[in-house]
Motif scaffolding. Structure first.
Motif, short mmCIF file in Angstrom:
data_model
loop_
_atom_site.label_atom_id
_atom_site.label_comp_id
_atom_site.label_asym_id
_atom_site.label_seq_id
_atom_site.Cartn_x
_atom_site.Cartn_y
_atom_site.Cartn_z
N MET A 255 27.41 18.62 -90.83
CA MET A 255 26.93 18.43 -92.19
C MET A 255 25.73 19.34 -92.45
O MET A 255 24.74 19.29 -91.74
N ASP A 256 25.86 20.18 -93.47
CA ASP A 256 24.81 21.12 -93.84
C ASP A 256 24.51 20.93 -95.33
O ASP A 256 25.25 21.44 -96.17
N SER A 257 23.49 20.20 -95.71
CA SER A 257 22.48 19.69 -94.82
C SER A 257 22.09 18.28 -95.25
O SER A 257 22.28 17.89 -96.41
N VAL A 258 21.48 17.55 -94.30
CA VAL A 258 20.99 16.21 -94.59
C VAL A 258 19.82 16.26 -95.57
O VAL A 258 19.62 15.36 -96.38
N THR A 259 19.05 17.35 -95.52
CA THR A 259 17.91 17.49 -96.43
C THR A 259 18.37 17.50 -97.88
O THR A 259 17.74 16.87 -98.74
N ARG A 260 19.46 18.19 -98.16
CA ARG A 260 19.94 18.25 -99.55
C ARG A 260 20.53 16.90 -99.97
O ARG A 260 20.51 16.55 -101.15
N PHE A 261 21.09 16.15 -99.02
CA PHE A 261 21.50 14.78 -99.32
C PHE A 261 20.28 13.95 -99.70
O PHE A 261 20.31 13.17 -100.68
N ALA A 262 19.18 14.10 -98.96
CA ALA A 262 17.96 13.36 -99.26
C ALA A 262 17.39 13.77 -100.61
O ALA A 262 16.90 12.92 -101.38
N MET A 263 17.44 15.06 -100.93
CA MET A 263 16.95 15.52 -102.24
C MET A 263 17.79 14.95 -103.38
O MET A 263 17.27 14.58 -104.43
N ALA A 264 19.12 14.88 -103.16
CA ALA A 264 19.99 14.30 -104.18
C ALA A 264 19.68 12.83 -104.38
O ALA A 264 19.60 12.34 -105.52
N GLN A 265 19.46 12.11 -103.28
CA GLN A 265 19.11 10.69 -103.38
C GLN A 265 17.77 10.51 -104.07
O GLN A 265 17.57 9.55 -104.82
N ARG A 266 16.85 11.43 -103.83
CA ARG A 266 15.56 11.36 -104.52
C ARG A 266 15.73 11.53 -106.03
O ARG A 266 15.14 10.79 -106.82
N GLU A 267 16.56 12.50 -106.45
CA GLU A 267 16.81 12.69 -107.89
C GLU A 267 17.42 11.44 -108.50
O GLU A 267 17.06 11.04 -109.61
N ILE A 268 18.36 10.83 -107.78
CA ILE A 268 19.02 9.62 -108.30
C ILE A 268 18.01 8.49 -108.42
O ILE A 268 17.97 7.76 -109.42
N GLY A 269 17.17 8.33 -107.40
CA GLY A 269 16.17 7.27 -107.43
C GLY A 269 15.17 7.45 -108.55
O GLY A 269 14.83 6.49 -109.26
N LEU A 270 14.68 8.67 -108.73
CA LEU A 270 13.71 8.93 -109.80
C LEU A 270 14.33 8.72 -111.17
O LEU A 270 13.69 8.18 -112.08
N ALA A 271 15.60 9.14 -111.35
CA ALA A 271 16.27 8.94 -112.64
C ALA A 271 16.49 7.46 -112.94
O ALA A 271 16.52 7.05 -114.10
N SER A 272 16.62 6.65 -111.89
CA SER A 272 16.84 5.21 -112.07
C SER A 272 15.53 4.44 -112.19
O SER A 272 15.54 3.21 -112.26
N GLY A 273 14.39 5.15 -112.19
CA GLY A 273 13.10 4.50 -112.36
C GLY A 273 12.42 4.08 -111.08
O GLY A 273 11.43 3.34 -111.12
N GLU A 274 12.91 4.55 -109.94
CA GLU A 274 12.30 4.18 -108.66
C GLU A 274 11.00 4.98 -108.47
O GLU A 274 10.98 6.19 -108.73
N PRO A 275 9.93 4.37 -108.01
CA PRO A 275 8.67 5.11 -107.85
C PRO A 275 8.73 6.05 -106.66
O PRO A 275 9.30 5.72 -105.62
N PRO A 276 8.11 7.24 -106.76
CA PRO A 276 8.06 8.15 -105.60
C PRO A 276 7.12 7.61 -104.54
O PRO A 276 6.15 6.92 -104.84
N ALA A 277 7.42 7.95 -103.28
CA ALA A 277 6.57 7.47 -102.17
C ALA A 277 6.09 8.66 -101.37
O ALA A 277 5.26 9.43 -101.85
N THR A 278 6.61 8.88 -100.19
CA THR A 278 6.13 9.94 -99.31
C THR A 278 6.54 11.32 -99.82
O THR A 278 7.72 11.64 -99.87
N LYS A 279 5.54 12.13 -100.22
CA LYS A 279 5.77 13.49 -100.72
C LYS A 279 6.85 13.54 -101.79
O LYS A 279 7.68 14.45 -101.81
N GLY A 280 6.88 12.55 -102.65
CA GLY A 280 7.82 12.54 -103.76
C GLY A 280 9.15 11.91 -103.45
O GLY A 280 9.95 11.67 -104.37
N TYR A 281 9.45 11.65 -102.18
CA TYR A 281 10.71 11.00 -101.84
C TYR A 281 10.61 9.50 -102.12
O TYR A 281 9.60 8.86 -101.81
N THR A 282 11.68 8.96 -102.69
CA THR A 282 11.70 7.54 -103.04
C THR A 282 12.06 6.69 -101.82
O THR A 282 12.67 7.20 -100.87
N PRO A 283 11.72 5.41 -101.81
CA PRO A 283 12.01 4.57 -100.64
C PRO A 283 13.49 4.51 -100.27
O PRO A 283 13.82 4.39 -99.08
#
Length: 450
Positions: A255-283
């Motif tokens: 899988m190339d790459s897990v980082t882009r999966f994490a970035m996609a999940q961060r976008e989804i979380g932020l769009a759903s109103g989830e607060p950012p946590a560590t360096k902008g990544y959502t919980p």
């Protein structure tokens, strides 16, 4: 009578339970749908729009009578008041052996122009749970990857999960293609998550080749696709790998790459109103990572295994950034690729001193472990004095260990250097290393160095 019979047949063919709502707001990537209270669930799939412009979406959040949805494609033509049909509570795939040699998108649809995909008899959930920890088998025997640096210093065992940590432009994709072609496995499932569009065909045709593609399923979601599709592609990759594992096959999952999966999940979380946590990544990013990565590994008794190699893009070559740190704690080892090694022309640019396999020392026999540890000590000693040697500040004879390292280290580095078309077995790799470490060979090399 004929008209009544036709009407009765038509009524029987209708779905007995059709639920639909309507779009009430479009806020950037987020679409709000009203009227599905009590039937829409997290993960439910909807079809939005008119007959002329339909977009599939997934429910990512619920707020009273409002379902928050994200689309799998650009929501062009979606307006308020558009109908939202409930398709299914959860998305599933039906893979088959006929998927080998094919390229699919995150929804399991063919994108290679080779026609429809044959559907299997069994339905596989996209977001399945890993096998119970108390019931799954243990990691199996060592695999030959064909890459000397890995076979000697960071061996991979069947069912092991390894992380490949690298910055951009260090040779990560080339190493993945070597592993896909040469690793001893029955099937390879390759997920290109957030990949550059122009590099997909290049990877498949040149790096992977016909031989590698013939035993592979390639799941693709390019960087321009919505975050939901990029996340979905990672789940689809694991679902296809699980299908082949359940058939008793030994699967290699890249899988190339897990980082882009994490970035996609961060976008989804932020769009759903989830607060950012560590360096902008959502919980939820750090909650989803183990749910994804734990699906790889050995299966239950009678099943096969999934040997996972997951790449992690280290931001600014910082190997302690949040995603890299979280992934390193979940996996069974990490392979570090160094920009400094790549710049001096040694490929693959694996830093063997920073790479760790948690199946060691059991993965190797006593002789192989002795050779590996001896070589590591030589490389470590040379690394400590390398700058002094280059500046001419080191005097020969000052330290026997340093003299030994100066004589041997360049030859070990030469052994690790490998062309992308050069395949090597693990036995050949250890034989070459043992010959270098032989006292008679060391004496000759030392004389040459002096």
């Amino acid at each position: 009578m004929n008209a009544l019979a036709a009407a009765a047949t038509g009524l029987r063919m209708l779905s007995p339970d059709v639920r639909y709502g309507q779009v009430v707001a479009v806020r950037g990537a987020l679409i709000e749908v009203e009227g599905l209270s009590g039937v829409a669930q997290i993960g439910s799939r909807l079809s939005l729009g008119t007959n002329g412009a339909r977009v599939e979406a997934e429910v990512t959040g619920l707020d009273r009578d409002i379902a928050h949805c994200l689309p799998f494609s650009e929501p062009q033509g979606i307006a308020t008041g558009a109908r939202a049909d409930l398709l299914a509570s959860q998305f599933a795939l039906r893979p088959s052996v006929g998927w080998l040699g094919r390229m699919v998108d995150g929804l399991g649809r063919p994108i290679d122009g080779k026609g429809q995909l044959p559907q299997g008899a069994l339905s596989c959930r996209i977001k399945a749970s890993p096998p119970p920890a108390s019931s799954r088998m243990r990691v199996g025997e060592r695999l030959s990857t064909g890459v000397r640096a890995l076979d000697v210093f960071a061996p991979v065992c069947r069912g092991q999960r390894m992380g490949l940590f690298a910055g951009s432009g260090v040779g990560k994709s080339v190493l993945l293609s070597m592993l896909a072609r040469w690793t001893d496995c029955d099937v390879a499932v390759i997920g290109l998550i957030g990949e550059r569009g122009r590099e997909v065909q290049e990877f498949v045709q040149e790096e992977l080749g016909q031989l590698g593609l013939a035993r592979s399923v390639v799941v693709v979601a390019t960087s321009d696709e919505p975050a939901l599709m990029r996340r979905q592609a990672a789940w689809t990759t694991m679902a296809v790998a699980e299908y082949f594992r359940d058939q008793g096959l030994n699967v290699l999952c890249l899988m190339d790459s897990v980082t882009r999966f994490a970035m996609a999940q961060r976008e989804i979380g932020l769009a759903s109103g989830e607060p950012p946590a560590t360096k902008g990544y959502t919980p939820t990013v750090f909650a989803e990572l183990p749910r994804l990565l734990e699906r790889a590994g050995p299966g239950l008794a009678g099943q096969g295994s999934i040997t996972g190699l997951f790449t992690v893009l280290v931001d600014g070559d910082d190997h302690n950034e949040p995603v890299a740190d979280a992934v390193r704690g979940i996996l069974d080892g990490h392979i570090v690729m160094s920009r400094k090694i790549a710049e001096r022309g040694r490929y693959p640019a694996i830093d063997v001193l920073k790479s760790v396999s948690r199946t060691l020392p059991a993965a190797l026999d006593a002789g192989q472990n002795h050779a590996r540890l001896t070589a590591r000590r030589v490389l470590s000693t040379f690394q400590d004095i390398e700058e002094m040697v280059r500046l001419g500040a080191y005097r020969a004879g000052s330290s026997p260990d340093a003299d030994h390292a100066i004589a041997l280290a360049p030859h070990i580095e030469a052994l690790l250097n490998q062309d992308r078309q050069e395949r090597s077995s693990a036995d050949e790799s250890f034989a070459g290393l043992t010959q270098l470490l032989d006292p008679s060979s060391e004496e000759a090399l030392h004389e040459d160095a002096v």
